[in-house]
Design a protein around this motif. Structure first.
Motif, mmCIF file in Angstrom:
data_model
loop_
_atom_site.group_PDB
_atom_site.id
_atom_site.type_symbol
_atom_site.label_atom_id
_atom_site.label_comp_id
_atom_site.label_asym_id
_atom_site.label_seq_id
_atom_site.Cartn_x
_atom_site.Cartn_y
_atom_site.Cartn_z
ATOM 1 N N GLY B 24 82.208 83.852 42.061
ATOM 2 C CA GLY B 24 80.613 83.529 41.783
ATOM 3 C C GLY B 24 80.084 84.536 40.551
ATOM 4 N N MET B 25 80.806 85.589 40.247
ATOM 5 C CA MET B 25 80.264 86.241 39.265
ATOM 6 C C MET B 25 80.898 85.841 37.908
ATOM 7 S SD MET B 25 80.325 90.458 38.574
ATOM 8 C CE MET B 25 82.038 90.564 37.851
ATOM 9 N N TRP B 26 82.204 85.770 37.929
ATOM 10 C CA TRP B 26 82.943 85.270 36.925
ATOM 11 C C TRP B 26 82.469 83.964 36.189
ATOM 12 C CZ3 TRP B 26 84.159 89.102 34.299
ATOM 13 C CH2 TRP B 26 84.628 90.453 34.775
ATOM 14 N N SER B 27 82.122 83.014 37.365
ATOM 15 C CA SER B 27 81.790 81.907 36.664
ATOM 16 C C SER B 27 80.496 81.751 35.841
ATOM 17 C CB SER B 27 81.497 80.937 38.017
ATOM 18 O OG SER B 27 80.730 81.254 38.751
ATOM 19 N N TRP B 28 79.642 82.724 36.512
ATOM 20 C CA TRP B 28 78.329 83.073 35.673
ATOM 21 C C TRP B 28 78.605 83.513 34.375
ATOM 22 C CZ3 TRP B 28 75.938 87.719 34.401
ATOM 23 C CH2 TRP B 28 74.776 87.676 34.234
ATOM 24 N N VAL B 29 79.248 84.641 34.425
ATOM 25 C CA VAL B 29 79.668 85.300 33.056
ATOM 26 C C VAL B 29 80.084 84.299 31.947
ATOM 27 C CG1 VAL B 29 81.183 87.040 31.599
ATOM 28 C CG2 VAL B 29 80.206 87.327 33.988
ATOM 29 N N LEU B 30 81.059 83.407 32.515
ATOM 30 C CA LEU B 30 81.733 82.150 31.566
ATOM 31 C C LEU B 30 80.539 81.196 31.384
ATOM 32 C CD1 LEU B 30 85.107 81.447 33.301
ATOM 33 C CD2 LEU B 30 84.821 82.386 30.883
ATOM 34 N N HIS B 31 79.729 80.871 32.148
ATOM 35 C CA HIS B 31 78.624 80.042 31.801
ATOM 36 C C HIS B 31 77.910 80.527 30.903
ATOM 37 C CE1 HIS B 31 77.069 76.144 33.327
ATOM 38 N NE2 HIS B 31 76.011 76.773 33.126
ATOM 39 N N ARG B 32 77.423 81.637 30.857
ATOM 40 C CA ARG B 32 76.456 82.416 29.929
ATOM 41 C C ARG B 32 77.146 82.436 28.329
ATOM 42 N NH1 ARG B 32 71.886 86.664 31.224
ATOM 43 N NH2 ARG B 32 70.885 84.880 32.628
ATOM 44 N N ILE B 33 78.602 82.799 28.311
ATOM 45 C CA ILE B 33 79.172 83.004 27.188
ATOM 46 C C ILE B 33 79.479 81.837 26.487
ATOM 47 C CG2 ILE B 33 81.556 83.698 26.191
ATOM 48 C CD1 ILE B 33 81.497 86.056 28.241
ATOM 49 N N THR B 34 80.056 80.670 27.275
ATOM 50 C CA THR B 34 80.232 79.216 26.685
ATOM 51 C C THR B 34 78.737 78.600 26.243
ATOM 52 O OG1 THR B 34 80.155 78.377 28.787
ATOM 53 C CG2 THR B 34 82.350 78.832 28.052
ATOM 54 N N GLY B 35 77.710 78.973 27.054
ATOM 55 C CA GLY B 35 76.512 78.411 26.788
ATOM 56 C C GLY B 35 75.856 78.980 25.407
ATOM 57 N N VAL B 36 75.823 80.238 25.160
ATOM 58 C CA VAL B 36 75.595 80.869 23.686
ATOM 59 C C VAL B 36 76.411 80.370 22.722
ATOM 60 C CG1 VAL B 36 75.558 82.998 22.548
ATOM 61 C CG2 VAL B 36 74.593 82.928 24.890
ATOM 62 N N LEU B 97 71.315 72.573 45.348
ATOM 63 C CA LEU B 97 70.983 71.250 46.156
ATOM 64 C C LEU B 97 71.466 70.752 47.161
ATOM 65 C CD1 LEU B 97 69.499 69.634 42.703
ATOM 66 C CD2 LEU B 97 68.394 71.027 44.057
ATOM 67 N N TRP B 98 72.788 70.937 47.222
ATOM 68 C CA TRP B 98 73.624 70.542 48.337
ATOM 69 C C TRP B 98 73.568 71.754 49.345
ATOM 70 C CZ3 TRP B 98 79.682 70.980 48.645
ATOM 71 C CH2 TRP B 98 79.934 70.398 49.720
ATOM 72 N N SER B 99 73.272 71.047 50.695
ATOM 73 C CA SER B 99 72.987 72.159 51.910
ATOM 74 C C SER B 99 74.273 72.823 52.101
ATOM 75 C CB SER B 99 72.684 71.186 53.157
ATOM 76 O OG SER B 99 73.811 70.512 53.409
ATOM 77 N N LYS B 100 75.525 72.445 51.738
ATOM 78 C CA LYS B 100 76.746 73.288 52.000
ATOM 79 C C LYS B 100 77.119 73.943 50.727
ATOM 80 C CE LYS B 100 78.560 71.250 56.221
ATOM 81 N NZ LYS B 100 78.166 69.636 56.327
ATOM 82 N N GLY B 101 76.484 73.816 49.491
ATOM 83 C CA GLY B 101 77.072 74.310 48.308
ATOM 84 C C GLY B 101 77.034 75.634 48.283
ATOM 85 N N ALA B 102 76.426 76.725 48.911
ATOM 86 C CA ALA B 102 76.633 77.897 48.793
ATOM 87 C C ALA B 102 77.884 78.469 49.660
ATOM 88 C CB ALA B 102 75.503 78.740 49.366
ATOM 89 N N LYS B 103 77.971 77.598 50.535
ATOM 90 C CA LYS B 103 79.519 77.850 51.462
ATOM 91 C C LYS B 103 80.568 77.658 50.743
ATOM 92 C CE LYS B 103 81.253 76.558 55.941
ATOM 93 N NZ LYS B 103 81.165 75.396 57.097
ATOM 94 N N TYR B 104 80.590 76.598 49.914
ATOM 95 C CA TYR B 104 81.847 76.087 49.181
ATOM 96 C C TYR B 104 81.746 76.542 47.762
ATOM 97 C CZ TYR B 104 82.859 73.327 53.386
ATOM 98 O OH TYR B 104 82.960 72.925 54.665
ATOM 99 N N GLN B 105 80.831 77.372 47.197
ATOM 100 C CA GLN B 105 80.903 77.556 45.993
ATOM 101 C C GLN B 105 82.237 78.179 45.337
ATOM 102 O OE1 GLN B 105 80.950 80.877 44.306
ATOM 103 N NE2 GLN B 105 81.034 82.248 45.916
ATOM 104 N N ARG B 106 82.984 78.918 46.277
ATOM 105 C CA ARG B 106 84.253 79.491 45.841
ATOM 106 C C ARG B 106 85.309 78.521 45.431
ATOM 107 N NH1 ARG B 106 86.173 84.863 48.646
ATOM 108 N NH2 ARG B 106 83.934 85.594 47.567
ATOM 109 N N VAL B 107 85.500 77.539 46.399
ATOM 110 C CA VAL B 107 86.344 76.499 46.279
ATOM 111 C C VAL B 107 85.949 75.451 45.231
ATOM 112 C CG1 VAL B 107 85.479 74.832 47.944
ATOM 113 C CG2 VAL B 107 87.879 74.835 47.613
#
Lengths: 149, 137
Positions: B24-36, B97-107
């Motif tokens: 969850g954290m590393w995807s967030w870090v990568l999302h920021r770095i790639t976005g910039v 937006l998906w009701s099961k999104g947080a549950k399956y965020q890792r997969v």
């Protein structure tokens, strides 16, 4: 004036300032534009870098050929607007997260706004005032459909 | 996990932190770095394309400075950043937006990585062949 504290069981009320909730619309915009940008940018990369000779084929004649078709003019213009605003809003979020001094934050946010507006105006003008066959240019640099000078 | 009645002790780990630690954290870090990175590329890309409005020769001169192996590798990295940002963006939308999104965020993060690998296998060899076949011409 004494501060009044609600009783513990008082119903929760969210205090809202009246007017447009811009942060909410920004949140929605990032998701809506993101989905459209995925399609537009993957299409852009597929046509320009994957089909044919890819990067080797990109030159003035290639761009001239694409932008003599209104389809690609509209495609690129929509992509420009959506991407610049999406990217600018993302940069705004990052500046708000990390710039702790008010003055630093103001300068950075103003810089982002100026860059985004300037690039949208420039890019839109270029797409729609573009001439694929400018007079007096060497014919070998122009698209093949241009009349020979 | 010890059976704690709600509110009797502070849990060691805060509950519901999708953005602290691991995928969850590393995807967030990568999302920021790639976005910039993509944002700054976009600023340059609009300017270089604007050269078509100046003169055909001016545009070709700028584009020719891109046609070398170093820039070719940079373009591959740029496309890698765009593809990750795009697929992880879909993952973020599903988490929200998906009701099961947080549950399956890792997969979903590993699905993003898998799709990214497949897309790059389709793009990188073809692009690098185009780049390196022009060396010396």
């Amino acid at each position: 004036m004494a501060t009044t504290i609600d009783s513990p069981r008082a119903p929760h009320t969210v205090r809202r300032s009246r007017g447009v909730n811009w942060e909410k619309w920004g949140w929605i915009y990032m998701r809506a534009s993101g989905v459209v940008l995925l399609i537009l940018i993957f299409g852009h990369l597929f046509v320009n870098l994957w089909l044919g000779d890819g990067i080797k084929a990109i030159d003035f004649a290639f761009v001239g050929g694409k932008w003599s078709d209104p389809f690609w003019q509209v495609w690129d213009c929509v992509m420009l607007w959506l991407a610049m605003i999406h990217g600018g809003n993302g940069m705004r979020t990052i500046v708000n997260d990390y710039a702790t001094r008010a003055l630093t934050r103001k300068i950075l946010l103003a810089g982002i706004l100026v860059a985004v507006v300037a690039e949208i105006v420039l890019g839109t003008l270029v797409i729609f005032t573009f001439d694929p066959c400018p007079a007096g240019s060497p014919a070998d640099l122009l698209p093949s459909f241009c009349p020979v000078n | 996990m010890p059976n704690n009645p709600a509110g009797t002790m502070t849990p060691r780990r805060p509950a519901g932190t999708l953005y602290r630690g691991r995928e969850g954290m590393w995807s967030w870090v990568l999302h920021r770095i790639t976005g910039v990175a993509i944002f700054f590329f976009l600023l340059v890309h609009v300017l270089d394309t604007a050269m078509v409005r100046v003169a055909p020769g001016a545009y070709n001169a700028v584009i020719d400075t891109y046609k070398n192996p170093i820039m070719g590798l940079g373009e591959t990295a740029l496309v890698a950043a765009i593809v990750f940002h795009a697929f992880n963006g879909i993952r973020i939308i599903l988490i929200d937006l998906w009701s099961k999104g947080a549950k399956y965020q890792r997969v979903m993060f590993w699905i993003v990585i898998g799709l990214w690998v497949v897309t790059m296998l389709g793009f990188a060899p073809r692009h690098l062949i185009n780049v390196f076949s022009e060396v010396g011409h």
